[in-house]
Design a protein around this motif. Structure first.
Motif, PDB file in Angstrom:
ATOM      1  N   LYS A 138       1.149  -2.348   2.352  1.00  0.00           N
ATOM      2  CA  LYS A 138       1.203  -1.092   1.514  1.00  0.00           C
ATOM      3  C   LYS A 138       0.005  -0.328   1.867  1.00  0.00           C
ATOM      4  CE  LYS A 138       1.859  -1.416  -3.210  1.00  0.00           C
ATOM      5  NZ  LYS A 138       1.742  -1.606  -4.689  1.00  0.00           N
ATOM      6  N   GLY A 139      -1.185  -0.921   2.425  1.00  0.00           N
ATOM      7  CA  GLY A 139      -2.174  -0.288   3.134  1.00  0.00           C
ATOM      8  C   GLY A 139      -1.850   0.807   4.290  1.00  0.00           C
ATOM      9  N   THR A 140      -0.796   0.145   5.128  1.00  0.00           N
ATOM     10  CA  THR A 140      -0.124   0.871   6.147  1.00  0.00           C
ATOM     11  C   THR A 140       0.295   2.121   5.734  1.00  0.00           C
ATOM     12  OG1 THR A 140       0.018  -1.331   7.319  1.00  0.00           O
ATOM     13  CG2 THR A 140       0.946   0.521   8.373  1.00  0.00           C
ATOM     14  N   VAL A 141       1.364   1.973   4.526  1.00  0.00           N
ATOM     15  CA  VAL A 141       1.769   3.021   4.171  1.00  0.00           C
ATOM     16  C   VAL A 141       0.974   4.033   3.540  1.00  0.00           C
ATOM     17  CG1 VAL A 141       3.438   3.669   2.469  1.00  0.00           C
ATOM     18  CG2 VAL A 141       3.877   1.875   3.730  1.00  0.00           C
ATOM     19  N   ASN A 142      -0.130   3.699   2.806  1.00  0.00           N
ATOM     20  CA  ASN A 142      -0.969   4.694   2.360  1.00  0.00           C
ATOM     21  C   ASN A 142      -1.669   5.422   3.161  1.00  0.00           C
ATOM     22  OD1 ASN A 142       0.006   4.514  -0.439  1.00  0.00           O
ATOM     23  ND2 ASN A 142      -1.090   2.613  -0.758  1.00  0.00           N
ATOM     24  N   THR A 143      -2.237   4.692   4.481  1.00  0.00           N
ATOM     25  CA  THR A 143      -3.128   5.162   5.174  1.00  0.00           C
ATOM     26  C   THR A 143      -2.283   6.332   5.737  1.00  0.00           C
ATOM     27  OG1 THR A 143      -3.927   3.070   5.929  1.00  0.00           O
ATOM     28  CG2 THR A 143      -4.492   4.902   7.332  1.00  0.00           C
ATOM     29  N   LEU A 144      -1.082   6.160   6.360  1.00  0.00           N
ATOM     30  CA  LEU A 144      -0.027   7.248   6.756  1.00  0.00           C
ATOM     31  C   LEU A 144       0.080   8.232   6.043  1.00  0.00           C
ATOM     32  CD1 LEU A 144       1.670   8.293   9.181  1.00  0.00           C
ATOM     33  CD2 LEU A 144       3.526   7.108   7.859  1.00  0.00           C
ATOM     34  N   LEU A 145       0.232   8.017   4.573  1.00  0.00           N
ATOM     35  CA  LEU A 145       0.591   9.000   3.620  1.00  0.00           C
ATOM     36  C   LEU A 145      -0.650   9.978   3.524  1.00  0.00           C
ATOM     37  CD1 LEU A 145       2.220  10.259   1.668  1.00  0.00           C
ATOM     38  CD2 LEU A 145       1.405   8.340  -0.164  1.00  0.00           C
ATOM     39  N   ALA A 146      -1.981   9.252   3.400  1.00  0.00           N
ATOM     40  CA  ALA A 146      -3.177   9.966   3.381  1.00  0.00           C
ATOM     41  C   ALA A 146      -3.448  10.926   4.609  1.00  0.00           C
ATOM     42  CB  ALA A 146      -4.369   8.939   3.309  1.00  0.00           C
TER      43      ALA A 146
ATOM     44  N   TYR B  66      -7.908  -3.146  10.548  1.00  0.00           N
ATOM     45  CA  TYR B  66      -6.753  -2.691  11.164  1.00  0.00           C
ATOM     46  C   TYR B  66      -5.679  -2.510  10.288  1.00  0.00           C
ATOM     47  CZ  TYR B  66      -9.051  -4.652  15.454  1.00  0.00           C
ATOM     48  OH  TYR B  66      -9.851  -5.092  16.480  1.00  0.00           O
ATOM     49  N   MET B  67      -5.125  -1.062  10.198  1.00  0.00           N
ATOM     50  CA  MET B  67      -4.090  -0.537   9.197  1.00  0.00           C
ATOM     51  C   MET B  67      -2.649  -0.785  10.006  1.00  0.00           C
ATOM     52  SD  MET B  67      -6.463  -0.252   6.886  1.00  0.00           S
ATOM     53  CE  MET B  67      -5.443   0.314   5.499  1.00  0.00           C
ATOM     54  N   TYR B  68      -2.819  -0.179  11.140  1.00  0.00           N
ATOM     55  CA  TYR B  68      -1.559  -0.252  11.882  1.00  0.00           C
ATOM     56  C   TYR B  68      -2.089  -0.381  13.493  1.00  0.00           C
ATOM     57  CZ  TYR B  68       3.067   0.553  13.974  1.00  0.00           C
ATOM     58  OH  TYR B  68       4.040   0.498  14.486  1.00  0.00           O
ATOM     59  N   GLN B  69      -1.320  -1.239  14.022  1.00  0.00           N
ATOM     60  CA  GLN B  69      -1.449  -1.579  15.328  1.00  0.00           C
ATOM     61  C   GLN B  69      -0.108  -1.878  16.096  1.00  0.00           C
ATOM     62  OE1 GLN B  69      -3.388  -5.078  13.606  1.00  0.00           O
ATOM     63  NE2 GLN B  69      -3.495  -5.692  15.580  1.00  0.00           N
TER      64      GLN B  69
ATOM     65  N   PHE C 168       8.886   3.966   5.856  1.00  0.00           N
ATOM     66  CA  PHE C 168       7.711   4.139   6.559  1.00  0.00           C
ATOM     67  C   PHE C 168       7.976   4.632   7.981  1.00  0.00           C
ATOM     68  CE2 PHE C 168       4.707   2.247   9.807  1.00  0.00           C
ATOM     69  CZ  PHE C 168       3.480   3.093   9.363  1.00  0.00           C
ATOM     70  N   PHE C 169       8.902   4.009   8.794  1.00  0.00           N
ATOM     71  CA  PHE C 169       8.913   4.343  10.160  1.00  0.00           C
ATOM     72  C   PHE C 169       9.582   5.642  10.255  1.00  0.00           C
ATOM     73  CE2 PHE C 169       8.200  -0.290  11.066  1.00  0.00           C
ATOM     74  CZ  PHE C 169       7.251  -0.238  12.030  1.00  0.00           C
TER      75      PHE C 169
ATOM     76  N   THR D 272       6.249   7.740  -0.317  1.00  0.00           N
ATOM     77  CA  THR D 272       5.820   7.283  -1.762  1.00  0.00           C
ATOM     78  C   THR D 272       6.764   6.293  -2.217  1.00  0.00           C
ATOM     79  OG1 THR D 272       5.073   9.917  -2.248  1.00  0.00           O
ATOM     80  CG2 THR D 272       5.663   8.667  -4.133  1.00  0.00           C
ATOM     81  N   TYR D 273       8.020   6.418  -1.702  1.00  0.00           N
ATOM     82  CA  TYR D 273       9.007   5.239  -2.111  1.00  0.00           C
ATOM     83  C   TYR D 273       8.613   3.793  -1.606  1.00  0.00           C
ATOM     84  CZ  TYR D 273      12.966   2.211  -2.207  1.00  0.00           C
ATOM     85  OH  TYR D 273      13.850   1.204  -2.491  1.00  0.00           O
ATOM     86  N   ALA D 274       7.932   4.080  -0.099  1.00  0.00           N
ATOM     87  CA  ALA D 274       7.592   2.757   0.347  1.00  0.00           C
ATOM     88  C   ALA D 274       6.220   2.133  -0.316  1.00  0.00           C
ATOM     89  CB  ALA D 274       7.374   3.098   1.916  1.00  0.00           C
ATOM     90  N   SER D 275       5.607   3.141  -0.695  1.00  0.00           N
ATOM     91  CA  SER D 275       4.100   2.644  -1.522  1.00  0.00           C
ATOM     92  C   SER D 275       4.423   2.329  -2.595  1.00  0.00           C
ATOM     93  CB  SER D 275       3.315   3.761  -1.534  1.00  0.00           C
ATOM     94  OG  SER D 275       2.156   3.654  -2.227  1.00  0.00           O
ATOM     95  N   VAL D 276       5.367   2.917  -3.726  1.00  0.00           N
ATOM     96  CA  VAL D 276       5.498   2.666  -5.122  1.00  0.00           C
ATOM     97  C   VAL D 276       6.389   1.389  -5.151  1.00  0.00           C
ATOM     98  CG1 VAL D 276       6.090   3.454  -7.144  1.00  0.00           C
ATOM     99  CG2 VAL D 276       4.612   4.882  -5.623  1.00  0.00           C
ATOM    100  N   GLU D 277       7.517   1.861  -4.735  1.00  0.00           N
ATOM    101  CA  GLU D 277       8.860   0.918  -4.907  1.00  0.00           C
ATOM    102  C   GLU D 277       8.885  -0.159  -3.973  1.00  0.00           C
ATOM    103  OE1 GLU D 277      11.262   1.764  -7.232  1.00  0.00           O
ATOM    104  OE2 GLU D 277      10.074   3.553  -7.790  1.00  0.00           O
ATOM    105  N   GLY D 278       8.310  -0.105  -2.931  1.00  0.00           N
ATOM    106  CA  GLY D 278       8.422  -0.949  -1.728  1.00  0.00           C
ATOM    107  C   GLY D 278       8.006  -2.421  -1.882  1.00  0.00           C
ATOM    108  N   ASP D 279       7.278  -2.830  -2.974  1.00  0.00           N
ATOM    109  CA  ASP D 279       6.878  -4.125  -3.094  1.00  0.00           C
ATOM    110  C   ASP D 279       6.060  -4.802  -1.984  1.00  0.00           C
ATOM    111  OD1 ASP D 279       6.094  -6.075  -5.033  1.00  0.00           O
ATOM    112  OD2 ASP D 279       8.371  -7.074  -4.536  1.00  0.00           O
ATOM    113  N   LEU D 280       5.372  -4.128  -1.322  1.00  0.00           N
ATOM    114  CA  LEU D 280       4.783  -4.487   0.137  1.00  0.00           C
ATOM    115  C   LEU D 280       3.450  -5.126  -0.409  1.00  0.00           C
ATOM    116  CD1 LEU D 280       5.359  -1.278   2.144  1.00  0.00           C
ATOM    117  CD2 LEU D 280       6.693  -3.581   2.154  1.00  0.00           C
TER     118      LEU D 280
END
Lengths: 533, 1030
Positions: free
Chosen positions: A217-225, A283-286, A149-150, A195-203
């Motif tokens: 997972k929401g943070t990852v998907n927000t960034l991905l979107a 808040y998705m990412y702060q 993600f980072f 995609t790895y982080a969202s799918v495999e990451g088990d967050l």
């Protein structure tokens, strides 16, 4: 005497026999070959990614010059730093659309360096987590997901600011003179990582505050979107709106995130909750700030004009305030003040302070007026009591997810009720006259997709004026807004290239990317400067 | 005005003290006059029967004396037959003759060959001065104490050619920066190596100058190569005092008291001028802002705390005067020295209290030293030397920017009082009138309440055993330690605006540094037959240094009672920190000096050094040097034909030395560990913090030196001249790497810096008679510094400091180190240039600058030097010491906030008097605008740069030695009183607006010299001293 000579020869021989006298063994640092030998090392390497990259761009280190994320606001022409820009070349150059790779090299390094620093640290973690003994598979996946993600997060800002950048995804230090990769390639890498982080990451799929302030997972998907949205726009123009919509829907449909709702009073409005609370489901990412551990420097002082500290009563716990990010009249005209809560006094902005103070002549009440300044950063406790700004900096809110979804759906599926609903949620929350989601949604029903998308853009302008989204929207849409201070709330969009900024200077295509710092080009002969610089 | 009054007080004080001193001298002098009895006449000849003119003839134990005339003849009256006549002349042995019955006395004086036998201290031993092939400067105890100061380096200034001592601060603890033959490094230290009695010493600036017997400065490769990897910046060898050499007991007491005061004040706005600037700024606001007509701000002066009923300011505070004081310092040294056949002992005790001229800044030292030498057997010597030094200091912040007193004593508006009538401290905030001042605590408030205590204890010593194995062959083994404990305590109160308000700050830091060395070496020193002489050293050395530091800090005090004494009372502690590191060295060294026929000299020196700091592949390195000398004056040609030359010696040397002064562990890849904020608490966090470089090695300096020593006319004129070329390669440099690596640089050996220059020292004896002598010395140093190579592509490096306009210095091939980097100020935009100005978003009245940056100068001077004259009349002596610098520039960073911008605080007076107006367009100073309302235009540009040349009257000193007759009566050996005035006067470029043209406030070495954002002013000091021994 002979005895003494023998004795001394003995001394000499013993002294000569220390063989590893010159070997270095650091005590305050661990050497690299001793590292990643326990699970804690992997956790520590990932924890570090929560600070020191993009997070640095939110840090208010100076009383005179805001966090680096403000730079886009200056480029847009809609924000000013009237008092101190005379010592900050980058701001003057932004306003005159004459960014200079050499004279602003230090400023540009200030954006480039932390991002790459974080990327290198993420690469280091990504390479070593799978090799760390003692971590179970779930831990490995979770830690890798955060590191991926980072890495993506930092590349995203680099690409937005600079365009093509060197794509480095390992810690190989043999070839350090890496040339620029196309933005498209960098975007694809971000998609792979996320995609790895969202799918495999088990967050966990939770708002950040509910996830112990770790990446969810929401943070990852927000960034991905958001990555899909930007990739679809300029300059890459790879149509990923459908993916953007899909990804945003995942967040929305999870039901775990929600907009802050307005309370009964104006001081209880959603926007004041955003200002004062760090733990909301929106808040998705702060980026966290905390008194006694890491405070956000001078951020709170940007909510008062220069000289406010010398108002009677010595009320401020800071010694300097200034209009570091002063909205221009053209910006403030995006709001219809009869309809929009956000432009009301003490919502996103304020222009007056009334306070009591006592001196030898008793208790006095003082009222001070000033131009409209950011109220979102007004931190009562920091300014008047503790001197320590500890409010988190919110980079992604759920409102943005809704607006990404609305725009992406309109692009791919048309102005559906779903798309209208998402925009309406954000807009109705800001309705001073109490328009419901349904009413707003109905108002939007007759619009063409392009008209609807412009409504989304307008909402983005009004919803995130102090969250530094304005310039990246101008970059990706290549549109600049036009407002009329005599007809407030009405916004139109024109092509940015050839248009003037509020200072009367004309945007050229080259202005849509920053130049690479002259320092970096000198350090890396394989870099080629952006066109026009 | 107040300031005038204080100044004249000071002058009156000086004057009255001087008058008192003079009358004392006159009284004592008249006491020393005697009657006359027997008339003696005679002639003085040399060994070759030539008559000698100008020989001093003195009745021993009196001040009665004369000198021989052009024919070598003299006449003198002596009190009685038991009187003794003393005949002395430079270059001859002194001869004493009892008068007796005869009224004619003819004397033959023999030449003093002893003078040529003078020895100098060199690395690991001593050499005859005549045998030395290296460039070595020397300063003796007497010269050090001529200029009373806390720090021996201060006294060295101007006395040794090739050595520049920069006094960058006037604070009592301000350490002098010593540069020997130019700066040859960028990232490592440019400080010389200090070796005290054979032991390397840190923090040399705290050593008690009264303990020093002599200091030898090794400058060229022939003399420094024996210190190998630590010798590249030159070496200063210090010999401290020990017991007496002869069989007697000496007790001495030396003392002085001094009075220091601000030499001059910077010319800043007074209250009315400041109000005028603000008013004008407000009036000009519409030019800079889109104000609606009539909406421009208006200056009001209604606050009853600051203004009277008519709006006139109640106060006109002179902050420079309020924040400074007459600093009274004192020094006391007691020494007891005893000597004997088998042993000697010396014990020394010193107390020094050195006050700074800024309020409350001080440095106190108590220092005890003990030296014992014993020779229990014919073949065995033992010596021990122990020193304990304790310094207590309250330091004034000197680095960087910030709202420290050295800045606010210039920028604090004079409309504020030090304290309001209710007893509360003023600051720049909280007025009911609409000023837009930046927050600052007033400087007196800061100086009186902020504590920055720096307490240091040093235990330093060595023990040496010497075995005399064979005649001329000795083995010496010695063990030395330098152990330092430093305890730093800070408390910054809760009410210091823009410093520590509102939370306060306390910190305690403890450091311990333990250094030891063990060195063993053989020396062989022998004349082999008539024509050959050998002086050799062969040895080995082990050194280790262990450092540790811990500190804790806290904020959030509810009151100012506890300070650092109960840090648990504050609510937000910083995380505690600790740190440890160590380094070690192992070395082998050799020196062989060979002298043939007393005139052909050669010295070979080499050292093999190993250091832990370097990469695994490069632990050891070899540093050789060769020196050659020829004493031409000993050749028959000179002896027969050029008699006026008494010595002419040519020297040349070439060799390698190194610089290893970088941080530890820099060759290794390491992981930095700390914490990161996650979920409202600290979580462990770590990252790779360095690109490793296992090839890391020394900086290497090769130095070539050629020079000569000439003395003529019986040493009346002597000249030392040296040309040197130093090339430093493999510079330890943070090689910039693409930041896309995640790192900014890797420490590497790249780049090259050269220094070439001249050291010239001319000494003359202008007049030398019995009653009167006059000596002059002119010391001239020229140095040209040039960066020859950088990085892999010779890319510029911008090292900082970074604030206004990015990096303010630049490293660029072909230029000097410490070059200032910025825009050029072309003037101010005129009214007829409005259109042109608009293109860069400016208006007439604003500074017109170049669009690109260039090099604006360098802080390193081209020429430095001194001109010192010493006069003696009977028992009075007088020294006048001028020092000068030519070339080099000063970057006046304070122009940023005292001239380029207005309204945030006070500033220089010319912001009002010389500012741009429509009538005064031909000026460099911008139109007055009010920063808080209208912004500002301040970038580092050429207008900030001033010529750095100056001429300084460094000291005038006036002393009186009580005559022998008086001493005999009182049972004293020596009694001297003196008075010295230091830093009395400076002539500098008109464009320089600061206190002192020599300075630096930007920390350490790495940015060169002469750039400051405000200075701790260097005082003018008047000292009265007394030396007595019996």
């Amino acid at each position: 005497m002979k005895k003494s000579i023998i004795f001394l020869s003995g001394i000499l021989l013993t002294l000569n026999s220390c063989s590893d006298f010159l070997t270095e063994e650091p005590l305050s640092e661990i050497t690299q070959n001793q590292y990643f030998t326990s699970p804690n090392h992997a956790y520590a390497a990932v924890n570090q990614l929560y600070r020191g990259g993009i997070q640095d761009l939110t840090y208010a280190a100076s009383a005179y010059n805001g966090p680096k994320l403000m730079s886009g606001g200056y480029m847009s022409g809609f924000f000013d730093n009237p008092n101190y820009k005379g010592q900050e070349q980058f701001i003057v150059q932004s306003q005159s659309l004459s960014l200079n790779a050499q004279t602003s090299a230090g400023y540009l390094d200030g954006i480039w360096d932390p991002c790459y620093r974080a990327i290198a640290r993420a690469n280091f973690a990504i390479e070593n987590i799978p090799l760390t003994p003692g971590l179970n598979d779930n831990e490995k996946k979770q830690l890798l997901a955060e590191a991926y993600f980072f890495r993506a997060f930092n590349y995203f800002y680099l690409v937005k600011y600079f365009g093509d950048v060197p794509l480095i995804i390992d810690t190989n230090q043999e070839d350090i003179y890496v040339a620029r990769s196309s933005s498209k390639l960098v975007y694809e890498q971000m998609i792979t990582d996320l995609t790895y982080a969202s799918v495999e990451g088990d967050l966990n799929d939770l708002p950040m505050p509910k996830n112990n302030f770790r990446i969810s997972k929401g943070t990852v998907n927000t960034l991905l979107a958001d990555v899909y949205l930007h990739m679809s726009g300029f300059p890459v123009q790879e149509n990923k709106y459908a993916e953007a919509a899909t990804t945003a829907r995942k967040i929305i449909n999870s039901g775990n995130y929600r907009l802050i709702q307005n309370g009964n009073t104006t001081t209880n409005s959603a926007y004041n909750v955003m200002r004062t609370s760090d733990s909301e489901d929106e808040y998705m990412y702060q980026v966290e700030y905390m008194s006694g551990i890491a405070t956000n420097g001078w951020m709170a002082t940007y909510s008062f004009p220069t000289g406010a500290v010398s108002w009677p009563g010595n009320i401020f716990k800071f010694a300097i305030t200034c209009e570091v990010f002063l909205p221009r009249p053209e910006l403030l005209a995006i709001y219809d003040s009869t309809e929009d809560i956000r432009i009301q006094e003490k919502q996103f902005f304020h222009s007056q302070l009334t306070y009591d103070y006592s001196n030898s002549s008793g208790t006095n009440t003082e009222t001070r007026n000033f131009p409209k300044m950011p109220y979102l950063w007004f931190d009562q406790n920091a300014l008047f009591t503790s001197g320590q700004q500890d409010k988190d900096f919110k980079i992604y809110r759920y409102a943005e997810v809704l607006l990404i979804a609305a725009e992406a759906i309109a692009k791919t599926e048309g102005v559906t009720a779903e798309a209208r609903g998402y925009l309406a949620q954000v807009r109705s929350r800001a309705s001073l006259t109490g328009k419901t989601v349904e009413v707003v949604s109905n108002e939007l029903a007759a619009l063409s997709p392009n008209q609807f998308i412009e409504e989304v853009w307008k909402e983005r302008l009004r919803e995130f004026p102090l969250e530094f989204k304005i310039w990246e929207d101008m970059q990706r849409t290549r549109k600049i807004m036009r407002t009329n201070i005599n007809n407030r709330g009405v916004i139109s969009f024109i092509d940015i290239i050839g248009a003037t900024n509020t200072w009367g200077n004309i945007f050229q295509a080259k202005d849509l990317l920053y130049p690479l710092s002259a320092n970096e080009i000198q350090r890396n002969p394989n870099l080629i400067q952006n066109e026009g610089y | 005005m107040n300031i005038q009054k204080k100044k004249s007080d000071f002058h009156r004080l000086c004057k009255s003290q001087l008058t008192l001193l003079c009358s004392a001298f006159i009284f004592l002098f008249s006491m020393a006059s005697f009657g006359q009895n027997i008339l003696i006449s005679g002639e003085v000849l040399d060994a070759k029967n030539n008559t000698l003119p100008g020989v001093n003839v003195l009745v021993k134990g009196t001040t009665i004396g004369t000198s021989t005339d052009l024919d070598g003849k003299f006449q003198i009256s002596v009190p009685n037959e038991s009187s003794e006549l003393e005949f002395s002349s430079l270059g001859f042995l002194t001869n004493v003759r009892r008068v007796g019955q005869s009224t004619t006395i003819n004397i033959v004086l023999t030449e003093d060959s002893q003078e040529l036998e003078e020895v100098v201290v060199v690395g690991y031993g001593v050499q005859r001065k005549s045998d030395v092939t290296g460039a070595i400067g020397k300063i003796t105890s007497k010269e050090i104490l001529e200029n009373p100061s806390f720090n021996a380096l201060e006294s060295m200034r101007g006395k040794v050619s090739g050595v520049n001592v920069f006094t960058n601060s006037g604070s009592p603890s301000g350490s002098n920066r010593v540069v020997i033959r130019g700066v040859g490094t960028i990232n490592s230290s440019s400080n010389p190596l200090y070796v005290v009695d054979g032991v390397a010493m840190q923090d040399f600036q705290f050593l008690n100058p009264n303990d020093i017997e002599s200091m030898e400065v090794l400058k060229d490769a022939s003399s420094t190569a024996i210190y190998g990897a630590r010798g590249a910046n030159g070496v200063i060898l210090v010999t401290t005092k020990r017991g007496n050499k002869s069989d007697k007991i000496t007790v001495a007491y030396d003392t002085y008291v001094s009075f220091g005061q601000l030499r001059k004040q910077m010319d800043v706005l007074d209250s009315n001028q400041l109000l005028q600037v603000i008013k004008t700024g407000y009036e000009n606001a519409p030019k800079y802002n889109d104000y609606q007509p009539g909406a421009a701000p208006v200056l009001t002066t209604n606050d009853p705390r600051l203004f009277d009923a008519n709006g006139q300011p109640l106060y006109n505070t002179n902050w420079q005067e309020e924040a400074t004081r007459t600093a009274v310092s004192q020094n006391h040294q007691i020494s007891i020295q005893q000597g004997g056949e088998k042993s000697s002992v010396g014990a020394f005790l010193n107390f020094t209290d050195s006050q700074g001229i800024m309020l409350n800044s001080y440095m106190k030292r108590i220092n005890a030293k003990f030296a014992y030498d014993v020779k229990p057997k014919e073949w065995f010597d033992f010596g021990i030397n122990m020193l304990v030094n304790r310094t207590n200091e309250n330091a004034v912040e000197e680095d960087g920017g910030g709202q420290s007193p050295r800045r606010t004593m210039i920028e604090m508006p004079s409309i504020f009082p030090v304290k309001y009538p209710d007893g509360s401290w003023s600051n720049s905030l909280g007025t009911t009138d609409n000023f837009g001042f930046e927050g600052m605590a007033n400087p007196v408030h800061v100086l009186q309440t902020q504590e920055r205590l720096r307490n240091r204890t040093q235990i330093f010593g060595n023990a040496a055993l010497t075995f005399h194995i064979l005649p001329g062959l000795d083995l010496k083994t010695q063990f030395g330690v330098d152990n330092q404990y430093r305890n730093y305590k800070d408390y910054w109160p809760t009410d210091l605006v823009n410093i520590s308000s509102p939370n306060g700050f306390a910190q305690i830091a403890n450091e311990q540094n333990m250094y030891w060395q063990q060195e063993t070496f053989l020396t062989f020193n022998k004349d082999l037959g008539e024509n050959h002489r050998i002086n050799s050293v062969l040895g080995l050395s082990w050194q280790e240094n262990n450092f540790e530091r811990s500190s804790s800090a806290t904020r959030g005090f509810s009151d100012n009672f506890f300070k650092y004494n109960n840090m648990g009372a504050a609510i937000t502690p910083d995380p505690p920190t600790s740190f440890a590191d160590s380094w070690a060295m192992n070395s082998y060294f050799v020196r062989t000096g060979y002298t043939y026929k007393d005139r052909y000299l050669t010295t070979f020196t080499a050292r093999m050094d190993g250091s832990s700091r370097f990469g695994a592949q490069n632990k050891y390195a070899f540093f050789p040097s060769l020196g050659l000398g020829w004493i031409a004056s000993k050749e028959d040609f000179f002896v027969n034909n050029l008699k006026f030359i008494n010595q002419l010696k040519f020297r040349t040397s070439y060799g390698l030395t190194g610089n290893s002064e970088i941080g530890t562990y820099r060759s290794l890849a390491t992981i930095a560990s700390g914490t990161a904020l996650i979920n409202g608490e600290r979580a462990p966090a770590s990252y790779s913090n360095r690109l490793p470089n296992s090839d890391l090695k020394w900086e290497k300096t090769s130095q070539f030196d050629i020079g000569f020593d000439l003395s003529m006319f019986k040493d009346r004129v002597s000249l030392e001249f040296d040309y040197y070329y130093k090339s430093t390669t493999d510079l330890l440099l943070d090689r910039p790497v693409p930041h896309s690596t995640g790192f900014t640089s890797v420490l590497d050996n790249i780049g090259e810096v050269s220094n070439r220059g001249l050291d010239i020292m001319i000494s003359t004896v202008n007049i030398e008679t019995k009653d009167f002598s006059w000596n002059s010395s002119l010391n001239l140093n020229f140095n040209k510094n040039r960066i020859e190579k950088l990085g892999t592509n010779n890319e510029d490096i911008e090292p900082g400091p970074f604030w206004v306009s990015g990096s303010q210095t630049i490293l660029r091939v072909g230029e000097s180190l410490g070059s200032f980097y910025g825009f050029t100020r072309l003037g101010t935009w005129g009214t007829d240039e409005a259109a042109e100005a608009a293109l860069v978003n400016q208006i007439p009245g604003e500074a017109k600058r170049s669009t690109t940056k260039s090099i604006l100068g360098s802080g390193l001077p081209d020429w430095t030097g001194s001109f010192i004259n010493k006069l003696r009349y009977k028992n009075f002596d007088f020294i006048i010491d001028f020092q000068f610098v030519k070339g080099g520039e000063i970057l006046q960073q304070f122009f940023h906030s005292t001239q380029d911008r207005t309204g945030y605080g006070s500033g220089l007076v010319e912001t009002l008097t010389d500012a741009w107006t429509e009538q005064n367009q031909n000026t460099m100073i911008q139109q007055i605008r009010n920063g808080p309302i209208s912004g500002q235009s301040s970038e580092l540009d050429s207008h900030w740069v001033s010529d750095g040349s100056y001429l300084r009257l460094n000291s005038i000193s006036f002393g009186y030695n009580f005559p022998d007759a008086f001493l005999e009566k009182s049972g004293l050996n020596r009694l001297r009183i003196y008075s010295t005035l230091n830093n009395a006067w400076v002539l500098n470029a008109k464009s320089f607006r600061g206190f002192d043209p020599e300075g630096s406030s930007q920390g350490g070495n790495q940015w060169g010299q002469n750039m400051f954002f405000f200075q701790y002013p260097r005082p003018t000091t008047l000292t009265f001293g007394l030396n007595v021994s019996f």
